[in-house]
Design a protein around this motif. Structure first.
Motif, PDB file in Angstrom:
ATOM      1  N   HIS A 131       0.283 -27.661  29.677  1.00 13.01           N
ATOM      2  CA  HIS A 131       0.101 -29.049  29.234  1.00 13.01           C
ATOM      3  C   HIS A 131      -1.011 -29.745  30.019  1.00 13.01           C
ATOM      4  N   VAL A 132      -1.750 -30.587  29.305  1.00 14.18           N
ATOM      5  CA  VAL A 132      -2.737 -31.441  29.972  1.00 14.18           C
ATOM      6  C   VAL A 132      -2.299 -32.879  29.758  1.00 14.18           C
ATOM      7  N   ARG A 133      -2.091 -33.613  30.870  1.00 16.62           N
ATOM      8  CA  ARG A 133      -1.644 -35.009  30.754  1.00 16.62           C
ATOM      9  C   ARG A 133      -2.847 -35.917  30.568  1.00 16.62           C
ATOM     10  N   ILE A 134      -2.847 -36.667  29.437  1.00 12.99           N
ATOM     11  CA  ILE A 134      -3.995 -37.539  29.123  1.00 12.99           C
ATOM     12  C   ILE A 134      -3.470 -38.901  28.624  1.00 12.99           C
ATOM     13  N   PRO A 135      -2.893 -39.709  29.531  1.00 14.17           N
ATOM     14  CA  PRO A 135      -2.201 -40.939  29.105  1.00 14.17           C
ATOM     15  C   PRO A 135      -3.028 -41.873  28.216  1.00 14.17           C
ATOM     16  N   GLU A 136      -4.231 -42.231  28.664  1.00  9.68           N
ATOM     17  CA  GLU A 136      -5.034 -43.189  27.885  1.00  9.68           C
ATOM     18  C   GLU A 136      -5.611 -42.531  26.635  1.00  9.68           C
ATOM     19  N   LEU A 137      -6.119 -41.313  26.829  1.00 15.05           N
ATOM     20  CA  LEU A 137      -6.767 -40.602  25.732  1.00 15.05           C
ATOM     21  C   LEU A 137      -5.783 -40.283  24.603  1.00 15.05           C
ATOM     22  N   TYR A 138      -4.512 -40.096  24.982  1.00 18.36           N
ATOM     23  CA  TYR A 138      -3.520 -39.726  23.972  1.00 18.36           C
ATOM     24  C   TYR A 138      -3.277 -40.860  22.969  1.00 18.36           C
ATOM     25  N   LEU A 139      -3.390 -42.100  23.443  1.00 18.13           N
ATOM     26  CA  LEU A 139      -3.221 -43.240  22.530  1.00 18.13           C
ATOM     27  C   LEU A 139      -4.306 -43.204  21.454  1.00 18.13           C
ATOM     28  N   ALA A 140      -5.528 -42.877  21.885  1.00 13.73           N
ATOM     29  CA  ALA A 140      -6.633 -42.759  20.920  1.00 13.73           C
ATOM     30  C   ALA A 140      -6.378 -41.597  19.959  1.00 13.73           C
ATOM     31  N   LEU A 141      -5.811 -40.529  20.506  1.00 19.24           N
ATOM     32  CA  LEU A 141      -5.508 -39.365  19.666  1.00 19.24           C
ATOM     33  C   LEU A 141      -4.508 -39.726  18.563  1.00 19.24           C
ATOM     34  N   ILE A 142      -3.500 -40.540  18.912  1.00 20.11           N
ATOM     35  CA  ILE A 142      -2.502 -40.960  17.910  1.00 20.11           C
ATOM     36  C   ILE A 142      -3.188 -41.751  16.799  1.00 20.11           C
ATOM     37  N   ILE A 143      -4.046 -42.691  17.227  1.00 21.58           N
ATOM     38  CA  ILE A 143      -4.733 -43.551  16.257  1.00 21.58           C
ATOM     39  C   ILE A 143      -5.634 -42.724  15.329  1.00 21.58           C
ATOM     40  N   PHE A 144      -6.250 -41.657  15.880  1.00 23.12           N
ATOM     41  CA  PHE A 144      -7.143 -40.822  15.080  1.00 23.12           C
ATOM     42  C   PHE A 144      -6.392 -39.798  14.224  1.00 23.12           C
ATOM     43  N   MET A 145      -5.267 -39.331  14.753  1.00 21.28           N
ATOM     44  CA  MET A 145      -4.554 -38.214  14.123  1.00 21.28           C
ATOM     45  C   MET A 145      -4.099 -38.513  12.686  1.00 21.28           C
ATOM     46  N   ILE A 146      -3.520 -39.702  12.478  1.00 20.31           N
ATOM     47  CA  ILE A 146      -2.961 -40.010  11.149  1.00 20.31           C
ATOM     48  C   ILE A 146      -4.078 -40.133  10.092  1.00 20.31           C
ATOM     49  N   PRO A 147      -5.178 -40.859  10.376  1.00 20.65           N
ATOM     50  CA  PRO A 147      -6.269 -40.865   9.382  1.00 20.65           C
ATOM     51  C   PRO A 147      -6.823 -39.469   9.117  1.00 20.65           C
ATOM     52  N   ILE A 148      -6.898 -38.643  10.169  1.00 24.68           N
ATOM     53  CA  ILE A 148      -7.475 -37.305   9.985  1.00 24.68           C
ATOM     54  C   ILE A 148      -6.562 -36.442   9.100  1.00 24.68           C
ATOM     55  N   THR A 149      -5.279 -36.396   9.417  1.00 17.45           N
ATOM     56  CA  THR A 149      -4.386 -35.549   8.601  1.00 17.45           C
ATOM     57  C   THR A 149      -4.264 -36.112   7.172  1.00 17.45           C
ATOM     58  N   GLY A 150      -4.183 -37.435   7.063  1.00 12.80           N
ATOM     59  CA  GLY A 150      -4.087 -38.057   5.738  1.00 12.80           C
ATOM     60  C   GLY A 150      -5.294 -37.730   4.875  1.00 12.80           C
TER      61      GLY A 150
ATOM     62  N   LEU B  42     -11.432 -44.382  36.949  1.00  6.12           N
ATOM     63  CA  LEU B  42     -12.666 -43.596  36.836  1.00  6.12           C
ATOM     64  C   LEU B  42     -12.368 -42.139  36.510  1.00  6.12           C
ATOM     65  N   ASP B  43     -11.282 -41.640  37.090  1.00  7.35           N
ATOM     66  CA  ASP B  43     -10.861 -40.264  36.836  1.00  7.35           C
ATOM     67  C   ASP B  43     -10.559 -40.063  35.341  1.00  7.35           C
ATOM     68  N   SER B  44      -9.760 -40.983  34.762  1.00  9.67           N
ATOM     69  CA  SER B  44      -9.409 -40.894  33.329  1.00  9.67           C
ATOM     70  C   SER B  44     -10.654 -41.041  32.465  1.00  9.67           C
ATOM     71  N   GLY B  45     -11.497 -42.017  32.839  1.00  8.13           N
ATOM     72  CA  GLY B  45     -12.726 -42.264  32.059  1.00  8.13           C
ATOM     73  C   GLY B  45     -13.629 -41.041  32.035  1.00  8.13           C
ATOM     74  N   MET B  46     -13.787 -40.423  33.208  1.00  5.71           N
ATOM     75  CA  MET B  46     -14.654 -39.245  33.287  1.00  5.71           C
ATOM     76  C   MET B  46     -14.106 -38.109  32.417  1.00  5.71           C
ATOM     77  N   LYS B  47     -12.779 -37.904  32.505  1.00  7.55           N
ATOM     78  CA  LYS B  47     -12.170 -36.827  31.714  1.00  7.55           C
ATOM     79  C   LYS B  47     -12.281 -37.119  30.217  1.00  7.55           C
ATOM     80  N   ALA B  48     -12.133 -38.389  29.860  1.00  5.87           N
ATOM     81  CA  ALA B  48     -12.249 -38.760  28.445  1.00  5.87           C
ATOM     82  C   ALA B  48     -13.658 -38.492  27.932  1.00  5.87           C
ATOM     83  N   VAL B  49     -14.644 -38.882  28.733  1.00  2.62           N
ATOM     84  CA  VAL B  49     -16.046 -38.675  28.330  1.00  2.62           C
ATOM     85  C   VAL B  49     -16.343 -37.179  28.187  1.00  2.62           C
ATOM     86  N   ILE B  50     -15.879 -36.382  29.153  1.00  2.00           N
ATOM     87  CA  ILE B  50     -16.107 -34.928  29.077  1.00  2.00           C
ATOM     88  C   ILE B  50     -15.417 -34.346  27.835  1.00  2.00           C
TER      89      ILE B  50
END
Lengths: 330, 76
Positions: A131-150, B42-50
């Motif tokens: 697993h890769v933990r991506i707290p902030e990025l995952y929220l964006a993934l949720i927002i993108f996922m539904i339009p993409i699958t739909g 900054l850590d999260s931002g960098m990983k997101a950009v990559i």
């Protein structure tokens, strides 16, 4: 375990029977109201009822609400709400032709209940690695996922029976994968998607008596995306959809912008004299999965449909292999 | 014509798994220090950009592979 098996059987039966029983009445109603569209791939251009979204939604709601009655699961609630919102977006597009950007934005909005109900874990599970933990990025993934699958399911709804048949294969692959990774509750919640698609395929297969329309395709796609998120099987879900993803990718990389199929100036395929499909002679016509399939020789609509189903089965096998790989670490 | 499509699906599958490996083994362990309370941000931002750059790179590679595999069909 026995009560879960009973619940699974009951909701599967409700999903299948609801769509199987309601769709003929929906076809009659749509035909009476002149809500029909021309099937350009049929000799003589038969008029076909559209949209079939209401019967698909009825099957999903009836089965998922029953499941909610059994377990009061918040994840099931998220599936119900998000799927319903996606249906409304599709229905709006069925009733009134809306811009190419409307659907992705509105579908992104329909993903918000998943975030508000907190039915996600902010990590991505990769086969072999973990697993890769991506707290902030995952929220964006949720927002993108539904339009993409739909929109991915919507974009493959080009021939008789393809969207519902493809969805049947992909969703059962997802259900099997969820069982393999031991997410039993979500696996059970995903069963109605396969059975609804299968029941609808009965009327959607060649020669179609009804088309799902945007309301049907987006409902199926959004439910698929929501299950992928709440079941933490995002990667597996993407793999099971690969033929449809490739179709969207080929289309977007050839037209280079987000547009509706109806806005195309030239079609990717054309008809032979005996009404088979062949690749369009126009060099500017967009490249799609169907165009590549018929590139070497003309094929009937039914043959193309079965070729797509074989591809779907191949991707389904890869998705199930990936599910097994989730339990392996390098 | 059907075989190249299966090959393309297979390549996509391999690239998804390889991308996961790259994210997990190289990008996820990366950490930023020395910016106090901004470290995590900054850590999260960098990983997101990559991650976003990797997605763009993957799309570019798939586009090249598409042209290579379907060259004949697309030209026809």
């Amino acid at each position: 375990m026995l009560d879960k098996t009973i619940a699974a059987i009951i909701i599967s039966a409700i999903a299948f029977v609801t769509v199987y029983a309601i769709t003929p009445a929906l076809i009659t109603t749509l035909e009476k109201r002149k809500l029909v569209v021309k099937d350009y791939n049929r000799v003589g251009g038969a008029m076909v009822a559209r949209p079939g979204g209401p019967s698909i939604l009825a099957g999903i709601l009836a089965s998922e609400i029953t499941l909610y009655g059994f377990y009061s699961s918040v994840a099931v609630l998220a599936i119900i709400i998000t799927t319903f919102l996606a249906f409304l977006v599709g229905l709006a597009d069925d009733r009134k032709v809306l811009g190419g950007w409307f659907k992705p934005l509105a579908l992104a909005g329909s993903a918000i209940p998943i975030i508000l109900l907190g039915v996600y874990e902010p990590h991505l599970a990769f086969p072999l690695f973990g697993h890769v933990r991506i707290p902030e990025l995952y929220l964006a993934l949720i927002i993108f996922m539904i339009p993409i699958t739909g929109n991915t399911i919507n974009s493959i709804d080009v021939l008789n029976g393809v969207a519902s048949g493809f969805m049947t294969i992909a969703s059962f692959a997802l259900t099997i994968s969820l069982f393999i990774v031991h997410h039993y509750d979500i696996a059970i919640a995903s069963l109605p998607l396969g059975f609804v698609s299968l029941a609808f395929y009965k009327y959607h297969k060649f020669p179609s008596k009804i088309f799902p329309g945007d309301s049907g395709a987006l409902t199926l796609g959004a439910m698929y995306g929501t299950i992928a998120i709440v079941g933490h099987v995002e990667i597996i879900a993407a793999i099971a959809l690969l033929p449809a993803v490739i179709n969207s990718f080929l289309f977007l990389s050839s037209v280079k912008r987000i547009i509706e199929h109806r806005q195309l100036k030239s079609n990717p395929v054309e008809h032979t004299e005996d009404f088979k499909l062949r690749a369009a002679a126009d060099k500017d016509a967009p490249v799609t999965l169907v165009r590549l399939i018929v590139a070497n020789r003309p094929m009937t609509e039914k043959e193309v449909g079965f070729t797509i189903f074989k591809l779907a089965l191949f991707s389904a096998a890869l998705a199930i292999i990936t599910a097994f790989m989730m339990n392996v670490r390098v | 014509m059907k075989a190249p499509i299966y090959v393309y699906v297979l390549i996509m599958w391999i690239m998804i798994i390889a991308g996961g490996g790259l994210l997990f083994s190289i990008i996820a362990p990366m950490e930023i220090h020395g910016f106090g309370r901004y470290d995590e941000f900054l850590d999260s931002g960098m990983k997101a950009v990559i991650a976003i750059l990797l997605v763009v790179l993957w799309i570019f590679i798939m586009s090249k592979i598409k042209n290579w595999i379907f060259h004949k069909q697309i030209k026809n």
